[in-house]
Design an enzyme around this catalytic site. Sequence first.
Site, short mmCIF file in Angstrom:
data_model
loop_
_atom_site.label_atom_id
_atom_site.label_comp_id
_atom_site.label_asym_id
_atom_site.label_seq_id
_atom_site.Cartn_x
_atom_site.Cartn_y
_atom_site.Cartn_z
N ASP A 176 0.86 -1.19 0.00
CA ASP A 176 0.00 0.00 0.00
C ASP A 176 0.89 1.24 0.00
OD1 ASP A 176 -3.00 0.96 0.73
OD2 ASP A 176 -1.54 2.21 1.76
N ASP A 219 -4.62 2.13 -4.48
CA ASP A 219 -3.15 2.17 -4.37
C ASP A 219 -2.61 0.90 -3.73
OD1 ASP A 219 -4.42 2.94 -1.94
OD2 ASP A 219 -2.57 3.83 -1.22
#
Length: 309
Positions: A176, A219
Site C-alpha cells: 500500500d 493504491d
Amino acid sequence: EPMSSRIISFRPAAQLWRRLPLQCKRHSNRGCLLNRLHASLDPRQLMGVYWDELRQLLGMEGLRWEHQGLCQQAQLGLQQGWLRVYRLFLGDQDLGELALSRSAPLQERELLLLEQTLDLLIQPLHNAVLYQQALAAALRDPLTGLGNRAAFEQALLQELELACRHGMPLSLALLDIDHFKEINDNHGHLAGDAVLTHVAAAIRGQARQSDLLFRYAGDEFVILMRHTDRLGACTVAERIRRAVERQPFSHAERELPVRLSIGVATADPRESADGLFERADRALLAAKRSGRNRIHWAEQLAAECRLHA
C-alpha cells in the site's frame, strides 16, 4: 535439408480450399480438419488438433508453437532432424512462430501439402489469438499493466491448490502506498496516476520472474510468490520497499516522497484464499499503525499478540 532456425514468413493464400489436393481433401473429411480447428479458442488445444493431423498426413515428429505476446506455447513430439520454422500472419496480426520437424526432410510435394494445411490453420488460430488477447485485456489493469483484481482472485485459488497438492510454500505480499490520498488531494489525480505507474515499475523491476503481480484496488498491489517461504517473501518485499524509497519521483518539477507499507503472509496447509489474504491485510494494517514505510508479516503479528495477552 539440415536442422535450421531460418524463419519463413507465412501468410494464407486466397481461395485455399479449392486448391487443396484430393489426398488432403479426403484426409481432412475424416473429421473435417477445418471444422475441428474451429472448435476451440484455446491455441494449445488447437495445436493439438493440428499436430494429430500432421502426424497422420506427413509423419511429422515434432511441433513447437510460441506466441510471445500471449506468453503461451505448445510443445508436442520431439524436435529432431529436419526443421521448418514459420512466422504466421493474417494481415498485420502476428500469430506466433511454428516449428515443425521430422527425421527425413519433406519432399517438394509434401512441403506443398504442409503449407496448404497451414492455410487451414491460420483463420482458426487468428480467432483463438484474438480471443486470448481479449481475455488477457479483461484481466489486466490498463494503467499499470499488472493483473487486476479478477486476475488476482483467479490466480490465488489456483496457486493455493497447487501449493497444497505439492506441499510447496506460497507467500502473499500486500503493498500500500503511504499517504496516497494526500498526493491526490494536494497534487491532483494525474500525479496520483504517475505515482501508481512509478510503483508498478519498481515492483516489476525488483520482483522475480516467477512472482505474479497485481494491482488489487486503488493504491494497493499484491504479489503472489510461488515456492517462497516467509524469509524469501520478506526479502523480496524489502527489496521493493527500498527501491521505491530510494528512487526519486518528481511530478510537474516537484519531487514527491513515495513510500510503501507491506504486509506479508505465508499460506498454512489447507488455508482458504480469504484466510491468507486476511492475514496479509492485518499485517499491512500493523505496518501502517507502527509508523509506515515498513514490512510486517503475519507470524510476527501473531507473536506480538501473544506477548500482550
